[in-house]
Design a protein around this motif. Structure first.
Motif, mmCIF file in Angstrom:
data_model
loop_
_atom_site.group_PDB
_atom_site.id
_atom_site.type_symbol
_atom_site.label_atom_id
_atom_site.label_comp_id
_atom_site.label_asym_id
_atom_site.label_seq_id
_atom_site.Cartn_x
_atom_site.Cartn_y
_atom_site.Cartn_z
ATOM 1 N N ARG A 71 1.013 -1.039 -0.248
ATOM 2 C CA ARG A 71 0.157 -0.040 -0.011
ATOM 3 C C ARG A 71 0.928 1.110 0.140
ATOM 4 O O ARG A 71 0.285 2.171 -0.931
ATOM 5 C CB ARG A 71 -1.193 0.234 1.261
ATOM 6 C CG ARG A 71 -1.796 -1.089 1.513
ATOM 7 C CD ARG A 71 -3.385 -1.010 2.083
ATOM 8 N NE ARG A 71 -4.339 -2.000 2.110
ATOM 9 C CZ ARG A 71 -4.112 -3.610 2.799
ATOM 10 N NH1 ARG A 71 -2.695 -2.951 3.631
ATOM 11 N NH2 ARG A 71 -4.933 -3.862 2.868
ATOM 12 N N ARG A 105 1.682 1.627 -3.508
ATOM 13 C CA ARG A 105 0.620 2.643 -4.321
ATOM 14 C C ARG A 105 0.369 3.989 -4.618
ATOM 15 O O ARG A 105 0.584 4.690 -5.114
ATOM 16 C CB ARG A 105 -0.380 1.736 -4.125
ATOM 17 C CG ARG A 105 -0.479 0.816 -4.797
ATOM 18 C CD ARG A 105 -1.891 -0.700 -4.313
ATOM 19 N NE ARG A 105 -3.119 -0.042 -4.281
ATOM 20 C CZ ARG A 105 -3.754 -0.535 -3.412
ATOM 21 N NH1 ARG A 105 -3.790 -0.984 -2.889
ATOM 22 N NH2 ARG A 105 -4.883 -0.339 -3.113
ATOM 23 N N ARG A 108 -7.013 8.908 -8.922
ATOM 24 C CA ARG A 108 -7.232 7.754 -9.580
ATOM 25 C C ARG A 108 -6.687 6.496 -8.158
ATOM 26 O O ARG A 108 -7.286 5.646 -8.175
ATOM 27 C CB ARG A 108 -6.936 7.362 -11.118
ATOM 28 C CG ARG A 108 -8.085 6.181 -11.004
ATOM 29 C CD ARG A 108 -8.303 6.351 -12.853
ATOM 30 N NE ARG A 108 -6.746 6.369 -13.468
ATOM 31 C CZ ARG A 108 -6.273 7.551 -14.095
ATOM 32 N NH1 ARG A 108 -7.167 8.146 -14.666
ATOM 33 N NH2 ARG A 108 -5.119 7.635 -14.640
ATOM 34 N N MET A 109 -5.270 6.750 -8.244
ATOM 35 C CA MET A 109 -4.798 5.239 -7.651
ATOM 36 C C MET A 109 -4.710 5.644 -6.005
ATOM 37 O O MET A 109 -4.759 4.084 -5.177
ATOM 38 C CB MET A 109 -3.124 5.678 -7.427
ATOM 39 C CG MET A 109 -2.153 4.628 -6.908
ATOM 40 S SD MET A 109 -0.995 4.170 -8.071
ATOM 41 C CE MET A 109 -0.999 2.862 -8.847
ATOM 42 N N GLY A 160 -7.617 6.984 -5.198
ATOM 43 C CA GLY A 160 -8.761 6.355 -4.725
ATOM 44 C C GLY A 160 -8.804 5.246 -4.584
ATOM 45 O O GLY A 160 -10.150 4.427 -3.584
ATOM 46 N N ALA A 161 -7.870 4.562 -5.494
ATOM 47 C CA ALA A 161 -8.094 3.019 -5.005
ATOM 48 C C ALA A 161 -8.133 2.806 -3.737
ATOM 49 O O ALA A 161 -8.553 1.367 -3.471
ATOM 50 C CB ALA A 161 -7.185 2.305 -6.427
ATOM 51 N N LEU A 162 -7.202 3.612 -3.472
ATOM 52 C CA LEU A 162 -6.604 2.597 -2.180
ATOM 53 C C LEU A 162 -7.476 2.966 -0.886
ATOM 54 O O LEU A 162 -7.525 2.370 -0.154
ATOM 55 C CB LEU A 162 -5.567 3.403 -1.912
ATOM 56 C CG LEU A 162 -4.446 3.142 -0.242
ATOM 57 C CD1 LEU A 162 -4.277 1.685 0.217
ATOM 58 C CD2 LEU A 162 -3.140 4.137 -0.398
ATOM 59 N N ALA A 200 -10.664 3.535 -0.774
ATOM 60 C CA ALA A 200 -11.954 2.811 -1.612
ATOM 61 C C ALA A 200 -11.494 1.061 -0.903
ATOM 62 O O ALA A 200 -12.464 0.903 -0.104
ATOM 63 C CB ALA A 200 -12.099 2.576 -2.508
ATOM 64 N N GLU A 201 -10.843 0.612 -1.035
ATOM 65 C CA GLU A 201 -10.180 -0.510 -0.581
ATOM 66 C C GLU A 201 -10.354 -0.389 1.270
ATOM 67 O O GLU A 201 -10.927 -1.140 1.611
ATOM 68 C CB GLU A 201 -8.914 -0.479 -0.567
ATOM 69 C CG GLU A 201 -7.719 -2.441 0.068
ATOM 70 C CD GLU A 201 -6.658 -2.341 -0.387
ATOM 71 O OE1 GLU A 201 -6.105 -1.548 -1.482
ATOM 72 O OE2 GLU A 201 -5.467 -2.626 0.494
ATOM 73 N N ARG A 230 -13.743 -0.685 3.131
ATOM 74 C CA ARG A 230 -13.812 -2.222 3.179
ATOM 75 C C ARG A 230 -13.467 -2.418 4.456
ATOM 76 O O ARG A 230 -13.414 -4.103 4.358
ATOM 77 C CB ARG A 230 -13.981 -2.814 1.981
ATOM 78 C CG ARG A 230 -14.779 -2.423 0.761
ATOM 79 C CD ARG A 230 -13.707 -3.683 -0.761
ATOM 80 N NE ARG A 230 -12.709 -3.762 -0.769
ATOM 81 C CZ ARG A 230 -12.276 -3.377 -2.173
ATOM 82 N NH1 ARG A 230 -13.227 -1.670 -2.673
ATOM 83 N NH2 ARG A 230 -10.815 -3.203 -2.477
#
Lengths: 756, 313
Positions: free
Chosen positions: A89, A92, A110-111, A113-115, A117-118, A121
């Protein structure tokens, strides 16, 4: 309109746990790399990280970033991501940060945001370093999103709670606090890191930045301490470079920037510093190189141009500052710094609506920014001011200040303009905007964006601002001489294309104050004479240092007077046209040395020597045991007024009262006295002006004051005005005896055609 | 004589009541200046007390026996101060005045000093036990047929308004509540308002209680503004209608029928001005101004004639 600055959040825990200390041995290869980084041993850190294989690829990326080897760092991070190691992480977010540095904001978001979003969860099982990575990811998407900033802080806080020895989290949280103007929390965070990790370089640098923010202590000295602990701390060199640049120490700024680049050739701020120094010095080759490097490092190097804009504004090159800001904004339309710089420079140019629009955009993106919040609040205040176009000037002031001050100020400034235009052979374009603030805090925000400025007036060229006398205690300053002083800057800045050095501009302004009225302007003080005798005062060639790098707190004030003597001497030795000729020399891009050579036909050493001989001779036998009264001393003026009254000297009384008004214009009794004395001398126009001012001051007896106004109108030949006024009074108070008497007088003395 | 009669008829037709002869209304004054605590306060309180005494005697033409000033230190001005401002002396002064006043008279009570307490227990500090607002309410109960103007110019005086409020009574306090406890400057400005012409907003030559109050409020605010201080005292008033009608100075009048007629004629003209003002919005500006001027010139000429007859209009 009320505007709330967004708080970063509740005071978050940014401390590290007691007991965790730098004496503890690193328990892993990653910790060894961290320790080396903290000590500035980047080469060893890189070697260790490389030797660590897949498990240390993220660490390797971090080291390579610090060394400015961004492509290699990118590869290391990608390898870490591909291998899915323990710091995947972190890798990233490292990649995302590199994208942002290259100008790929969308890719970075974008990158990141993906983290994020992860994390949504669930972060169970995430390490403290993962939490730090999450905080960094939030910062990459924080533009215009205050919640993202708070989330970043929460993530850093969670990391600290999870692994107290990971000071990186606490340091990032503290940096964020400081970036968002919460200096006390930042300071607490840095101190808590230092409490358990004595000498931590980043924390030491953080405290230096806090000191600079609070203007409290030797920030550069503290930053140098950080460099002792970590000689490779590029941020410390860049901080020092910026402070040198702000203090107009181009060589020192350049040296610090070069040291930063020796460690990290990709440091954008270092190239920006070199670019600014080169631009200010007119060094086109170095300027071109710095600019090319900036564009090579990023497709949108907005921060490079913002630094240029700041440097230009500090040198009073406001038009250039505006142009650089606009360039920055063209490269990055979401850059808060660019929006703020462009907005600020437009406000300095008097483009209020345009400036406001930019600052509002900046504040919408970053609602934590105190400067922008203050400025927008100030603009709300300005909305309530009155704008008065009179002659060559556009006055902007609270209504009462306009009514009380403009009857004196407008003619004074017209006189100053005419006098300066004639002698400097230069006519600044009208209108000249003149703002008057009845709250010093507002004036201070207008000037520097924050409260607490000590100055009384400021000139941005054709936009001037001063404290109203009501903004300070009575007797604090002479608002007439201050206004004259600031207007003189309009001439020196304009005639020199804003290239005049500060010492010369201030020297001319103080000299012109002395010329404007007897008793105005700085006079020799015991402190000045002592400084002169002790050879403390700087020679002309380095006099600017007295303004930008004072060796002791009073050096700036001493330098104002000293500079005025230099200008006075130049006039006396080389003739009055020498001063405007020198200004034109700077306008032509000449250095001070070249200006002196061209206009005065001597070199700088000769200038220094000849002025020193003159000034020492002038004051050789001069002793001043007490400070001169200055042009704002109330008591002597009050005594003079009383003496003139006793002597029945109306002409002298008028003159003394006029001088008194330039110090404190809000005493209705003074204006009544002046009106009466003026009327006795037959100066009905002055009496009329005074009666109007009495009324503007909101007298205890408004109807009585209006009758006196009507009488003054009659005295000044305005029968129609007097009639209108007295009728208005009697309309409200039909049996008011004094008004009735005047009405009957008007009727009985009216020419036949006026009788009704 | 015929002319005078016809003017009196005009006056009656206009619903006017001609000014009563001088002496119809009598004013009585009780001033209490309390403990200063510091020389500067003691001096300021004594200064205000002396000013009120002079004002009552010279401008309001109050009989000497109807001016009672009780102070912290009677030795400071033995000629004018009647006694020490103790609770007992204040009660005795009210009793004494109650025997002198007639129905329709005006009783003015002015307290100057430092205040404390809350509600009915609000007080102004005097030597010995402090009388409370409840005490003053009891003392004032004997003045139901007089107009009473009660001024508490002390700090923390606000609760006096509710405790003393009554028909035919105006209560003025320097503060809005009992919690505005900082030193008050209302008193000196109120006294100044009563003394000079500045407070006479409509310039009719008589300063009403409301005009003096409004003047003091304005001047207090001005001082705080000039000193760049937050306003920490907000004066209060119980009955602005009565305050607007109440003056302490007896109106000048004359038995000379010519003057009576002139005064009546002037009142008619004044009413005409009021009527004209009401039509202002519907008239062309020049016409309004001309009509106004004609009336005002006529009023001024009447005033001039009244003055020429030796009477202050």
């Amino acid at each position: 309109m009320s505007r709330w600055i967004v708080a970063v959040g509740a005071a978050l825990v940014v401390g590290v746990a007691a007991g965790a200390g730098h004496t503890a041995q690193p328990s892993s290869a990653r910790a060894r790399v961290d320790a080396m980084l903290e000590a500035g041993q980047l080469v060893d850190a890189e070697a260790t990280a490389r030797a660590g294989g897949a498990g240390l690829r993220t660490a390797l990326g971090d080291v390579l970033v610090l060394r400015g080897r961004l492509a290699a760092a990118d590869s290391a991070y990608r390898a870490a991501v591909a291998s899915g190691g323990p710091e995947e992480r972190g890798a990233r977010v490292g990649l995302a940060e590199l994208m942002a540095r290259r100008g790929d904001r969308a890719g970075a978001a974008r990158m990141a945001g993906a983290l994020i979003a992860e994390s949504a969860r669930g972060t169970a099982g995430w390490s403290a370093r993962d939490q730090v990575a999450l905080g960094r990811a939030y910062l990459l998407v924080a533009s215009g999103d205050a919640n993202a900033v708070r989330s970043a802080l929460r993530a850093f806080d969670a990391a600290t709670a999870q692994e107290p020895t990971l000071v990186d989290a606490a340091l990032r949280a503290s940096d964020l606090f400081l970036e968002k103007f919460v200096a006390p929390e930042a300071k607490k965070g840095y101190e808590s890191v230092l409490a358990v990790q004595r000498g931590n370089a980043r924390a030491t640098l953080g405290l230096a930045r806090v000191m600079e923010f609070l203007n409290d202590g030797d920030a550069i000295g503290r930053a140098r301490e950080a460099l002792k602990a970590n000689p490779s701390l590029v941020a410390a060199e860049l901080f020092i470079a910026r402070l040198h640049l702000e203090a107009e120490r181009g060589d020192s700024a350049q040296a610090a920037a070069r040291r930063a680049l020796a460690v990290d050739p990709s440091a954008m701020d270092a190239w920006a510093t070199l670019g600014a120094v080169a631009w200010l010095a007119g060094d086109s080759a170095s300027w071109d190189r710095a600019r090319a490097e900036a564009h090579r490092l990023s497709t949108s190097p907005a921060s490079f141009y913002v630094t240029l804009a700041d440097a230009a504004a500090r040198q009073r090159r406001y038009a250039a500052a505006e142009a650089f800001s606009a360039q920055a904004l063209a490269l990055d339309s979401l850059s808060v710094a660019a929006l703020g710089a462009l907005g600020t420079n437009r406000l300095r140019a008097g483009e209020i609506a345009a400036g406001r629009a930019q600052i509002e955009r900046a504040f919408a993106i970053d609602p934590f920014n105190l400067w922008h919040k203050n400025t927008l609040d100030l603009l709300d205040v300005l909305d309530g001011f009155r704008t008065v176009d009179q002659g060559r000037f556009r006055f902007v002031a609270p209504a009462r200040e306009a009514d009380v001050l403009l009857p004196y100020l407008a003619p004074l400034l017209e006189e100053a303009y005419a006098d300066l235009a004639r002698r400097y052979d230069y006519r600044p374009a009208a209108p000249i905007r003149f703002e008057i603030y009845d709250r010093h805090a507002d004036f201070s925000v207008r000037t520097v964006g924050l409260t607490g400025l000590g100055a009384l007036g400021v000139s941005f060229g054709r936009v001037l601002a001063i404290d109203a006398p009501s903004a300070r205690p009575p007797g604090s300053f002479n608002w007439g001489s201050t206004s004259w002083h600031e207007l003189a800057h309009t001439f020196t800045l304009g005639l020199s294309g804003n290239r005049v050095p500060r010492w010369f501009s201030e020297g001319v302004s103080v000299l012109e104050e002395r010329r404007a009225r007897p008793g105005w302007g700085a006079q020799p003080t015991p402190e000045y004479l002592a400084a002169l005798k002790a050879k403390f005062m700087r020679p002309v060639s380095t006099l600017n240092e007295g303004f930008v790098r004072p060796r002791r707190p009073d050096e700036v004030v001493l330098s104002y007077y000293h500079a005025s003597l230099v200008c006075e001497w130049i006039e006396s030795e080389f003739g009055a046209p020498a001063l405007p000729a020198m200004l034109r020399g700077w306008r032509d891009g000449l250095t001070t040395e070249a200006v002196v050579q061209r206009v005065l036909r001597i070199d700088l050493p000769a200038l220094d020597a000849r002025f020193d001989t003159w000034v020492q001779a002038r004051f050789r036998d001069r002793t001043v045991s007490e400070a001169p009264e200055g042009d704002a001393a109330l008591e002597p003026l009050l005594q003079e007024v009383a003496a003139r009254e006793r002597a029945g000297d109306d002409a002298g009384l008028v003159a003394a009262l006029e001088r008194l008004v330039w110090v404190w214009p809000y005493d209705a009794g003074v204006h009544v006295k002046l009106a009466e004395a003026a009327a006795r001398t037959g100066d009905f126009a002055r009496a009329l002006r005074e009666r109007r001012v009495v009324l503007a001051l909101g007298p205890s007896d408004p109807l009585g004051a209006r009758v006196e106004l009507a009488r003054a109108m009659l005295g000044a030949g305005d029968r129609a005005g007097a009639r209108r006024e007295v009728l208005a009074v009697l309309e409200q108070a039909p049996t008011f005896e004094r008004a009735q008497t005047l009405l009957l007088e008007l009727r009985r003395s009216a020419p036949p055609e006026d009788s009704r | 004589m015929r002319r005078a009669l016809s003017l009196a008829a005009i006056a009656l037709a206009a619903g006017l009541v001609l000014a009563a002869p001088l002496g119809a209304q009598r004013t009585h004054l009780l001033v209490v200046t309390g403990l200063g605590g510091e020389p500067r306060f003691s001096e300021a309180f004594a200064r205000q007390g002396a000013a009120l005494h002079t004002l009552a005697r010279t401008q309001w033409r109050v009989a000497d026996s109807s001016v009672v000033w009780l102070a912290e230190d009677p030795a400071r001005d033995p000629r004018r101060i009647r006694g020490r401002a103790t609770r007992e002396a204040i009660g005795a002064a009210f009793l004494s005045l109650s025997r002198r006043v007639a129905a329709g008279d005006v009783l003015v009570v002015i307290l100057i000093g430092h205040g404390s307490g809350e509600g009915p227990g609000s007080r102004v500090n005097v030597p010995g036990a402090d009388p409370t607002a409840a005490d003053y309410a009891a003392w004032l109960s004997g003045f139901a047929r007089q107009t009473v103007v009660f001024v508490n110019a002390a700090s923390a005086s606000g609760d006096f308004v509710d405790v003393l409020r009554a028909p035919n009574r105006v209560v003025l306090t320097a503060t809005r509540t009992a919690f505005e406890r900082n030193e008050s400057i209302f008193g000196e400005h109120f006294v100044r308002g009563l003394s000079g012409a500045e407070a006479d907003a409509d310039k009719d030559g008589r300063t009403t209680v409301l005009e003096a109050f409004a003047y003091a409020v304005r001047e207090v605010a001005r001082v705080y503004e000039q000193d760049q201080r937050m306003l920490t005292e907000h004066a209060a008033l119980s009955d602005s209608t009565l305050a607007a009608r109440t003056v302490f100075a007896a109106a000048a009048a004359s038995d000379d029928p010519r003057v009576v007629a002139l005064v009546a004629e002037r009142r008619v003209l004044e009413d005409s001005v009021a009527a004209l003002r009401a039509r202002k919005a519907s008239m062309p500006a020049a016409a309004y101004e001309d009509a106004l001027e004609r009336l005002l010139v006529a009023i001024a000429e009447k005033s001039e004639a009244i003055r020429a007859a030796g009477v202050k209009p």
